[in-house]
Design a protein around this motif. Structure first.
Motif, mmCIF file in Angstrom:
data_model
loop_
_atom_site.group_PDB
_atom_site.id
_atom_site.type_symbol
_atom_site.label_atom_id
_atom_site.label_comp_id
_atom_site.label_asym_id
_atom_site.label_seq_id
_atom_site.Cartn_x
_atom_site.Cartn_y
_atom_site.Cartn_z
ATOM 1 N N PRO A 180 0.759 -1.173 -0.038
ATOM 2 C CA PRO A 180 -0.040 0.129 0.049
ATOM 3 C C PRO A 180 0.898 1.279 -0.087
ATOM 4 N N ALA A 181 2.059 1.231 0.281
ATOM 5 C CA ALA A 181 2.967 2.282 0.323
ATOM 6 C C ALA A 181 3.082 2.981 -1.248
ATOM 7 N N VAL A 182 2.944 2.207 -2.095
ATOM 8 C CA VAL A 182 2.902 2.715 -3.485
ATOM 9 C C VAL A 182 1.717 3.796 -3.880
ATOM 10 N N LEU A 183 0.831 3.637 -2.784
ATOM 11 C CA LEU A 183 -0.563 4.649 -3.193
ATOM 12 C C LEU A 183 0.053 6.253 -2.494
ATOM 13 N N LEU A 184 1.101 6.206 -1.716
ATOM 14 C CA LEU A 184 1.423 7.389 -1.130
ATOM 15 C C LEU A 184 1.341 8.744 -2.076
ATOM 16 N N PRO A 185 2.061 8.604 -3.163
ATOM 17 C CA PRO A 185 1.730 10.004 -4.079
ATOM 18 C C PRO A 185 0.657 10.423 -4.280
ATOM 19 N N ILE A 186 -0.302 9.676 -4.086
ATOM 20 C CA ILE A 186 -1.885 10.078 -4.258
ATOM 21 C C ILE A 186 -2.087 10.978 -3.343
ATOM 22 N N LEU A 187 -1.707 11.091 -2.055
ATOM 23 C CA LEU A 187 -2.056 12.223 -1.224
ATOM 24 C C LEU A 187 -1.643 13.305 -1.430
ATOM 25 N N PRO A 188 -0.341 14.073 -1.981
ATOM 26 C CA PRO A 188 -0.118 15.322 -2.127
ATOM 27 C C PRO A 188 -0.653 15.477 -3.403
ATOM 28 N N LEU A 189 -0.937 14.874 -4.416
ATOM 29 C CA LEU A 189 -1.581 15.018 -5.746
ATOM 30 C C LEU A 189 -3.014 15.298 -5.590
ATOM 31 N N SER A 190 -3.891 14.631 -4.439
ATOM 32 C CA SER A 190 -5.070 15.007 -4.240
ATOM 33 C C SER A 190 -5.401 16.364 -3.465
ATOM 34 N N PHE A 191 -4.222 16.872 -2.854
ATOM 35 C CA PHE A 191 -4.445 18.082 -2.181
ATOM 36 C C PHE A 191 -4.465 19.263 -3.448
ATOM 37 N N VAL A 192 -3.411 18.960 -4.325
ATOM 38 C CA VAL A 192 -3.246 19.943 -5.438
ATOM 39 C C VAL A 192 -4.491 20.002 -6.397
ATOM 40 N N PHE A 193 -5.119 18.791 -6.653
ATOM 41 C CA PHE A 193 -6.369 18.673 -7.112
ATOM 42 C C PHE A 193 -7.531 19.364 -6.592
ATOM 43 N N SER A 194 -7.748 19.066 -5.471
ATOM 44 C CA SER A 194 -8.720 19.689 -4.354
ATOM 45 C C SER A 194 -8.565 21.082 -4.525
ATOM 46 N N TYR A 195 -7.432 21.679 -4.238
ATOM 47 C CA TYR A 195 -7.015 23.381 -4.252
ATOM 48 C C TYR A 195 -7.670 23.788 -5.601
ATOM 49 N N HIS A 196 -7.209 23.289 -6.672
ATOM 50 C CA HIS A 196 -7.677 23.762 -7.907
ATOM 51 C C HIS A 196 -8.976 23.720 -8.389
ATOM 52 N N TYR A 197 -9.726 22.628 -7.768
ATOM 53 C CA TYR A 197 -10.956 22.119 -8.188
ATOM 54 C C TYR A 197 -11.802 23.550 -7.276
ATOM 55 N N ASP A 198 -11.435 23.587 -6.028
ATOM 56 C CA ASP A 198 -12.086 24.620 -5.075
ATOM 57 C C ASP A 198 -12.088 26.163 -5.630
ATOM 58 N N MET A 199 -10.648 26.409 -6.245
ATOM 59 C CA MET A 199 -10.490 27.541 -6.985
ATOM 60 C C MET A 199 -11.139 27.685 -8.288
ATOM 61 N N GLY A 200 -11.187 26.679 -8.998
ATOM 62 C CA GLY A 200 -12.249 26.928 -10.279
ATOM 63 C C GLY A 200 -13.567 26.747 -10.341
ATOM 64 N N TYR A 201 -14.209 26.004 -9.343
ATOM 65 C CA TYR A 201 -15.540 25.473 -9.156
ATOM 66 C C TYR A 201 -16.124 25.674 -7.945
ATOM 67 N N GLY A 202 -15.224 25.917 -7.011
ATOM 68 C CA GLY A 202 -15.743 25.793 -5.541
ATOM 69 C C GLY A 202 -16.006 27.315 -4.878
ATOM 70 N N THR A 203 -15.719 27.493 -3.672
ATOM 71 C CA THR A 203 -16.212 28.758 -2.941
ATOM 72 C C THR A 203 -14.586 29.346 -2.684
ATOM 73 N N LEU A 204 -13.714 28.829 -2.880
ATOM 74 C CA LEU A 204 -12.179 29.595 -2.381
ATOM 75 C C LEU A 204 -12.049 30.863 -2.609
ATOM 76 N N LEU A 205 -12.208 31.656 -3.970
ATOM 77 C CA LEU A 205 -12.472 32.962 -4.037
ATOM 78 C C LEU A 205 -13.322 33.654 -3.011
ATOM 79 N N GLN A 206 -14.547 33.094 -2.503
ATOM 80 C CA GLN A 206 -15.326 33.804 -1.637
ATOM 81 C C GLN A 206 -14.853 33.697 -0.229
ATOM 82 N N ARG A 207 -14.273 32.682 0.095
ATOM 83 C CA ARG A 207 -13.599 32.604 1.349
ATOM 84 C C ARG A 207 -12.354 33.601 1.657
ATOM 85 N N ILE A 208 -11.673 33.555 0.547
ATOM 86 C CA ILE A 208 -10.393 34.438 0.084
ATOM 87 C C ILE A 208 -11.160 35.931 0.587
#
Length: 120
Positions: free
Chosen positions: A51-79
């Motif tokens: 299962p250690a092979v899955l570790l790179p998914i963790l930082p990639l998921s943070f980057v994906f979540s940030y950009h999704y929130d920026m493009g389609y979410g409420t990040l700009l409203q919270r900022i």
């Protein structure tokens, strides 16, 4: 002055729209990469029974979540909300070093620069 304010606001709105559009476009490519990486890493983890092979998914998921929130979410409203909070409650953080520029300060700088070029 009113026209300048309107122009500055229009420019700000267009820049923000460009930033959101760029984020949405980036998300298309990064989302594809993230999906492929998740499938490949999951397959590799299953095949190797590690299962250690899955570790790179963790930082990639943070980057994906940030950009999704920026493009389609409420990040700009919270900022924007946090920026308004700073303006309302922590305005001392916004002060310039040595205070705001004054006309006298600008004139001193202009005169010293003009004297510098005259001496050369």
């Amino acid at each position: 002055l009113e026209r300048q304010l309107i122009l500055q606001n229009l420019i700000r709105e267009r820049q923000t729209a460009m930033q959101i559009a760029w984020t949405r476009e980036f998300l298309k490519y990064f989302g594809t990469f993230f999906g492929l990486a998740a499938v490949v890493l999951t397959t590799g983890a299953i095949k190797r029974k590690n299962p250690a092979v899955l570790l790179p998914i963790l930082p990639l998921s943070f980057v994906f979540s940030y950009h999704y929130d920026m493009g389609y979410g409420t990040l700009l409203q919270r900022i924007r909300g946090e920026a308004e909070n700073i303006l309302d409650t922590q305005s001392a953080l916004l002060e310039l070093p040595k205070g705001p520029l004054t006309f006298e300060d600008l004139e001193k700088i202009r005169i010293s620069q003009s004297n510098f070029f005259i001496q050369k």
